[in-house]
Design a protein around this motif. Sequence first.
Motif, PDB file in Angstrom:
ATOM      1  N   LEU A   1      55.449  44.894  45.909  1.00 34.45           N
ATOM      2  CA  LEU A   1      55.344  43.476  45.815  1.00 34.45           C
ATOM      3  C   LEU A   1      56.169  42.575  45.200  1.00 34.45           C
ATOM      4  CD1 LEU A   1      51.352  43.877  44.528  1.00 34.45           C
ATOM      5  CD2 LEU A   1      52.270  43.318  46.782  1.00 34.45           C
TER       6      LEU A   1
ATOM      7  N   SER B   1      52.147  32.734  44.550  1.00 32.26           N
ATOM      8  CA  SER B   1      53.419  33.264  44.046  1.00 32.26           C
ATOM      9  C   SER B   1      54.412  32.142  43.592  1.00 32.26           C
ATOM     10  CB  SER B   1      54.136  33.788  45.299  1.00 32.26           C
ATOM     11  OG  SER B   1      55.551  34.007  45.318  1.00 32.26           O
TER      12      SER B   1
ATOM     13  N   TRP C   1      64.578  31.651  48.391  1.00 33.62           N
ATOM     14  CA  TRP C   1      64.068  32.868  48.972  1.00 33.62           C
ATOM     15  C   TRP C   1      64.781  34.072  48.820  1.00 33.62           C
ATOM     16  CZ3 TRP C   1      59.697  33.795  51.627  1.00 33.62           C
ATOM     17  CH2 TRP C   1      59.848  35.000  52.541  1.00 33.62           C
TER      18      TRP C   1
ATOM     19  N   ARG D   1      52.502  37.493  40.440  1.00 35.04           N
ATOM     20  CA  ARG D   1      51.585  36.673  39.955  1.00 35.04           C
ATOM     21  C   ARG D   1      52.182  36.132  38.408  1.00 35.04           C
ATOM     22  NH1 ARG D   1      46.400  36.511  42.092  1.00 35.04           N
ATOM     23  NH2 ARG D   1      45.929  38.139  43.871  1.00 35.04           N
TER      24      ARG D   1
ATOM     25  N   LEU E   1      56.883  31.231  46.550  1.00 29.84           N
ATOM     26  CA  LEU E   1      56.136  30.599  47.491  1.00 29.84           C
ATOM     27  C   LEU E   1      56.560  28.942  47.199  1.00 29.84           C
ATOM     28  CD1 LEU E   1      54.509  30.111  50.309  1.00 29.84           C
ATOM     29  CD2 LEU E   1      52.467  29.980  48.824  1.00 29.84           C
TER      30      LEU E   1
ATOM     31  N   ILE F   1      55.895  38.534  46.279  1.00 31.41           N
ATOM     32  CA  ILE F   1      54.639  38.348  45.912  1.00 31.41           C
ATOM     33  C   ILE F   1      54.243  38.742  44.600  1.00 31.41           C
ATOM     34  CG2 ILE F   1      52.218  38.739  46.629  1.00 31.41           C
ATOM     35  CD1 ILE F   1      53.188  39.221  49.418  1.00 31.41           C
TER      36      ILE F   1
ATOM     37  N   TRP G   1      49.950  35.862  47.663  1.00 34.59           N
ATOM     38  CA  TRP G   1      51.003  35.197  48.022  1.00 34.59           C
ATOM     39  C   TRP G   1      50.984  33.565  48.039  1.00 34.59           C
ATOM     40  CZ3 TRP G   1      49.952  31.011  51.399  1.00 34.59           C
ATOM     41  CH2 TRP G   1      48.640  30.956  52.186  1.00 34.59           C
TER      42      TRP G   1
END
Length: 449
Positions: free
Chosen positions: A441, A300, A424, A448, A303, A446, A297
Amino acid sequence: MTPLGWLGIVRLGLVQLSLGAVVVLTTSTLNRVMVVELALPALLPGLLVVLHHLLQMLRPRMGYGCDVGGRRTPWIVGGMAVLAAGGFLAAVAVAWMGTDRTAGIALAVLAFALIGVGVSAAGTSLLVLLAKRVDAARRAPAATVVWVMMIVGFALTAGVAGKLLDPYSPARLLAVSGGVSLVAMAVTLLALAGVEGRGVGPADVAVAPRERVDFRTALAQVWAEPAARRFTVFVFVSMLAFSAQDLILEPFAGLVFGFTPGESTQLSGVQHGGVLLGMVVVALAGGPLGQRHLPAWLASLRLWTVGGCLVSGAALLGLVVGGVAGPGWPLRLNVFVLGAANGAFSIAAIASMMRMAGDGRAQREGTRMGLWGAAQAIAFGLGGLAGAGASDAMRWLVGSPVSAYGAVFFAEALLFGIAAVLAWRVGRPAATVTQPAPARLAAAGIDRS
């Protein structure tokens, strides 16, 4: 298709550096010459800069062109050539204004239009090439490298050109501008040599005639994709909030906190230092190092995009409070936090843009990137004028600089809040319980990448 290594990423960064070198000479140095040496209204260079931003509405068309051709290098080189020519013509126009203002202004309009077209072609195609050739794990650090090199181009050009222009004369202006354009073109050609050629794979070949559609159809297809449409709105709203502070932060520091011109300039440096820190932090968190050692997270991009928008809004609310509190408020710290949050969300958004360029219908990467680039450019063009105009209007209405600037900062904070919600939502594709773990994910934002 072989992903680009760090050397290849730096080479593309040199192209971005060259692009920034030409642009900064036209938007800062020529701006100053028109206002100071030629005593022209500041509105004139302001409108010319807005023109070059508005012409970047052509970015989707340029992106579509490189989608159809299957190669980005010709568009980057061609765009840089148009940009370099526009930059030199802009200097010719400013020099001409000294003897014939009407003819000089007419030529300046043409020159800044060329600058807008050149940036659209070169900038859009460069981002598409980065998106296609950079491995997912390197997108955040690659975006940071490229954008930091553009900032270096700004600083290097401003410093060197500033020294070469003294003592000022029209002939010196033409020599410096022509030199910058020639160097930028040469660096671009050398940096691009062989970067795209051998790595072209099946996904990069030209679109077959039976698969081709006209530009309007291609743009409509991209706009019909929910993720692309949401991301376009997010880019516009976030960049509108980001750019609206550009022209009012230093006057705010001077009028409300009593900063001298030198102190307000240093404040701008504090903000840029924060931007650089935010970029580096996201590059580390979203890059290979962060993916190996941080929780999913925290690595991310979603995020960092949402968090950067929220902290940017909070920092702007801090400026509202600071205006009321007065000189005791930690303005430099406030502005540093604002810069860091701006840098974090912008680099995360650019890296997300690179990731999302290949999502959706195939062979529309350039059209998507062009659509997002156009939204960014239009927001930048409108944001600065809107922020300055709104603060002037509020000062006229309420007669208080504190209330006027506070109202504009509060509006910007609201825009960042809206941008956070949009960011978001962009990362929330529909998910079902039957999805495999990687899809769940991704649906949760989430990732990578």
